[in-house]
Enzyme design. Structure first.
Site, PDB file in Angstrom:
ATOM      1  N   LYS A 133      11.261 -49.363  20.516  1.00  0.00           N
ATOM      2  CA  LYS A 133      12.082 -48.374  21.221  1.00  0.00           C
ATOM      3  C   LYS A 133      13.510 -48.392  20.686  1.00  0.00           C
ATOM      4  O   LYS A 133      14.055 -49.448  20.349  1.00  0.00           O
ATOM      5  CB  LYS A 133      12.066 -48.687  22.717  1.00  0.00           C
ATOM      6  CG  LYS A 133      12.806 -47.698  23.593  1.00  0.00           C
ATOM      7  CD  LYS A 133      12.666 -48.102  25.060  1.00  0.00           C
ATOM      8  CE  LYS A 133      13.401 -47.148  25.976  1.00  0.00           C
ATOM      9  NZ  LYS A 133      13.203 -47.506  27.404  1.00  0.00           N
ATOM     10  N   SER A 208      11.879 -43.534  29.804  1.00  0.00           N
ATOM     11  CA  SER A 208      12.655 -43.336  28.596  1.00  0.00           C
ATOM     12  C   SER A 208      11.954 -43.831  27.320  1.00  0.00           C
ATOM     13  O   SER A 208      12.451 -43.609  26.211  1.00  0.00           O
ATOM     14  CB  SER A 208      14.009 -44.049  28.723  1.00  0.00           C
ATOM     15  OG  SER A 208      13.845 -45.436  28.942  1.00  0.00           O
ATOM     16  N   GLY A 230      13.251 -48.223  35.734  1.00  0.00           N
ATOM     17  CA  GLY A 230      12.913 -47.366  36.864  1.00  0.00           C
ATOM     18  C   GLY A 230      11.537 -46.745  36.683  1.00  0.00           C
ATOM     19  O   GLY A 230      11.126 -45.866  37.435  1.00  0.00           O
ATOM     20  N   GLY A 231      10.843 -47.227  35.647  1.00  0.00           N
ATOM     21  CA  GLY A 231       9.543 -46.665  35.293  1.00  0.00           C
ATOM     22  C   GLY A 231       9.486 -46.251  33.846  1.00  0.00           C
ATOM     23  O   GLY A 231       8.569 -45.543  33.414  1.00  0.00           O
ATOM     24  N   SER A 232      10.443 -46.712  33.039  1.00  0.00           N
ATOM     25  CA  SER A 232      10.614 -46.212  31.665  1.00  0.00           C
ATOM     26  C   SER A 232       9.501 -46.598  30.703  1.00  0.00           C
ATOM     27  O   SER A 232       9.379 -46.010  29.634  1.00  0.00           O
ATOM     28  CB  SER A 232      11.953 -46.700  31.094  1.00  0.00           C
ATOM     29  OG  SER A 232      13.016 -46.154  31.837  1.00  0.00           O
TER      30      SER A 232
END
Length: 570
Positions: A133, A208, A230-232
């Site tokens: 990433k 993300s 947050g859930g990326s």
């Protein structure tokens, strides 16, 4: 994007602005460097050269192998690291031309390829190409976070996780796209543009870690590494139909990983892998959780992977819920949980209904206060001197409003949506005393949640994963929908997603009649966001208590096994 055209105009006018037609038909001005065009040309060139010199090279065979099988063939010298590396480089070039997910080719991967071959001992990931990433530092390359101001600021060293992967024989070979500033679960920015869903280009890949998931889903990478605040990891993995896992916050080193909001400690970021199956996630965790990580970063507890917990066959006591009573689940989200519950019960596990405590209070009070304790000042710093990506404009606009205007808007919209009003009112700067009170409240909320978990004597939790994939642009209008994932960041529980089904025509029809828990603007926007998704994947989320990462993975594997068994019957 039309890369040849971009390259032509860059040669004429330099790397300032290029006009590009995006997939949704909207023209934007985006920044782009010469390197972006030539990166793809160079990747294609080295692959062509290798294939030309090795005409018997079996690309499709290599791409068909699951990670454990691929590792076995590399360890036994049945495949060469070169053949695997160039296969995935070639595939990544083709994939990114379709979905726009790769942002950098790591040229050092070619020297890393030679290095791993020269080592006497083969690590667990010997010869495996891995995608990284954008926000994870790789020496000599930018970690842009989708921000123009971060271009041409190459990292001085690899992040610890990248060093550990190399120690285990892996070959990081590309970096992947993210949303501008990371704080969105869409995936677009003004440097590299929009990453689209591999199965439907009108949908987002999620964020993300959206570039990672789009690349892996399309076969351009066999294993990727991302971050989740947050859930990326979980949201894009669920959108794209792959597996993703967020470890307990401090189980994996975050040294050398650029955060979205520097200094905030209210919510724990997690690091973890994404892959097409759970076995691949487990192999990656085995490789990462080694003595080398705690040597490079002594703040990480030296806890090796617990094989005994992961390999246990004891029946599980599983809590479950199909809605958190805050974000309306789509018809397919609810069905995915209930069908998986039935499969688990039929396999001999015990399923116990669970009601998450006070999610409305958590989302409207704790969450905005935790992320915006400085009145959004750190978030807005990222955008100083930056053009704002259209998918971030609503968030930036709201953050820039003076407190008195936000309070006024909060009062105006209160009759229409109490939760939107409360959320907006809490986007304000906190005093030190108020911040400490918030941290106390988070601890108390966590203990309340764990107490209910213990009262029911649960091992793990089954709950919805956000899905199906949203239309491009909708995530920036629906921050409320991350309630299913961000909860477990604040609680710092390990969590992962496993694809279990796909959207049916019946789901689409049922969705039209849903009104949501509040029937407010967010509920209505949610229905529009998930429209037109027949055939797209839907996942469930698996959760365990802090530091029970192996138990969470074992549960994920059980869900995957039962789902595949059901599919094979049909």
């Amino acid at each position: 994007m039309h890369y040849k055209i971009i390259g032509y105009y860059m040669d004429l006018f330099g790397p300032d602005f290029v006009r590009v037609k995006e997939v949704n038909g909207v023209y934007r001005f985006i920044y782009i460097t010469r390197m972006y065009y030539f990166m793809q040309r160079d990747m294609a060139s080295i692959c062509f050269r290798y294939c030309f010199l090795n005409p018997s090279h079996q690309l499709e065979h290599i791409l068909s192998l699951a990670l454990p099988e691929l590792c076995g063939k590399l360890q036994d010298d049945l495949l060469s690291p070169e053949s695997v590396f160039y296969t995935y480089v070639d595939r990544a070039v083709k994939v990114t031309r379709d979905v726009n997910c790769v942002t950098d080719y790591l040229e050092e991967s070619e020297s890393q390829l030679l290095h791993v071959k020269s080592q006497g001992k083969k690590g667990l990931l010997y010869g495996v190409p891995i995608s990284i990433k954008d926000s994870i530092d790789c020496k000599g390359y930018d970690s842009t976070l989708g921000l123009v101001k971060r271009l041409n600021q190459p990292a001085a060293a690899d992040a610890v996780v990248v060093q550990v992967l190399k120690h285990q024989g892996a070959i990081p070979f590309v970096k992947t796209n993210v949303p501008q500033s990371l704080l969105n679960y869409d995936c677009s920015n003004l440097i590299f543009g929009q990453t689209v869903h591999p199965l439907d280009h009108s949908k987002t890949s999620g964020g993300s870690s959206g570039g990672e998931c789009a690349l892996i889903t399309s076969g351009g990478s066999i294993l990727g590494l991302g971050t989740d605040v947050g859930g990326s990891i979980r949201i894009p993995a669920a959108f794209c139909g792959i597996c993703g896992f967020k470890a307990t916050g401090n189980r994996i080193s975050k040294k050398g990983i650029i955060p979205s909001i520097r200094g905030q400690k209210s919510v724990a970021a997690g690091v973890g892998p994404m892959a097409r199956d759970v076995d691949s996630l487990v192999l990656c965790l085995r490789a990462l959780l080694c003595s080398e990580m705690s040597r490079l970063d002594p703040t990480v507890p030296p806890l090796p992977f617990n094989e005994q917990v992961y390999s246990s066959c004891q029946p599980l006591r599983i809590g479950y819920y199909a809605t958190d009573s805050y974000t309306m689940p789509s018809s397919s989200m609810r069905r995915a949980v209930l069908e998986t519950k039935q499969l688990l019960e039929e396999a001999g596990h015990t399923l116990v209904p669970f009601k998450p405590c006070r999610v409305d209070h958590f989302m409207c009070n704790i969450c905005p206060k935790g992320l915006c304790s400085d009145g959004c000042a750190t978030f807005l710093e990222s955008f100083k001197g930056e053009s704002v990506d259209p998918n971030m404009k609503q968030s930036v606009f709201l953050a820039k409003l003076p407190n008195w205007i936000r309070s006024l808007l909060s009062w105006i919209i209160k009759p229409m949506s109490l939760r939107m009003s409360t959320f907006m009112r809490n986007l304000k700067e906190s005093s030190v005393k108020e911040l400490w009170e918030l941290h106390t409240e988070i601890e108390e909320y966590s203990q309340e949640f764990i107490a209910e978990w213990k009262r029911l004597d649960l091992d793990v939790m089954l709950c919805p994963a956000l899905g199906p994939a949203f239309k491009i642009g909708f995530p920036g209008r629906l921050s409320a929908a991350i309630s299913y994932t961000i909860l477990y960041n604040f609680l710092d529980f390990p969590a992962g997603v496993v694809p279990v089904t796909s959207v049916t025509k019946e789901d689409e029809e049922d969705q039209k009649s849903l009104r949501g828990h509040y029937n407010d603007m967010w509920d209505k926007v949610f229905v529009k966001a998930v429209e037109g998704a027949v055939g797209l994947p839907v996942a469930v989320q698996c959760v365990a208590l802090p530091w029970k990462d192996e138990l969470c993975l074992r549960f994920m594997k059980e869900v995957e096994k039962l789902t595949r068994k059901k599919e094979n019957k049909h």
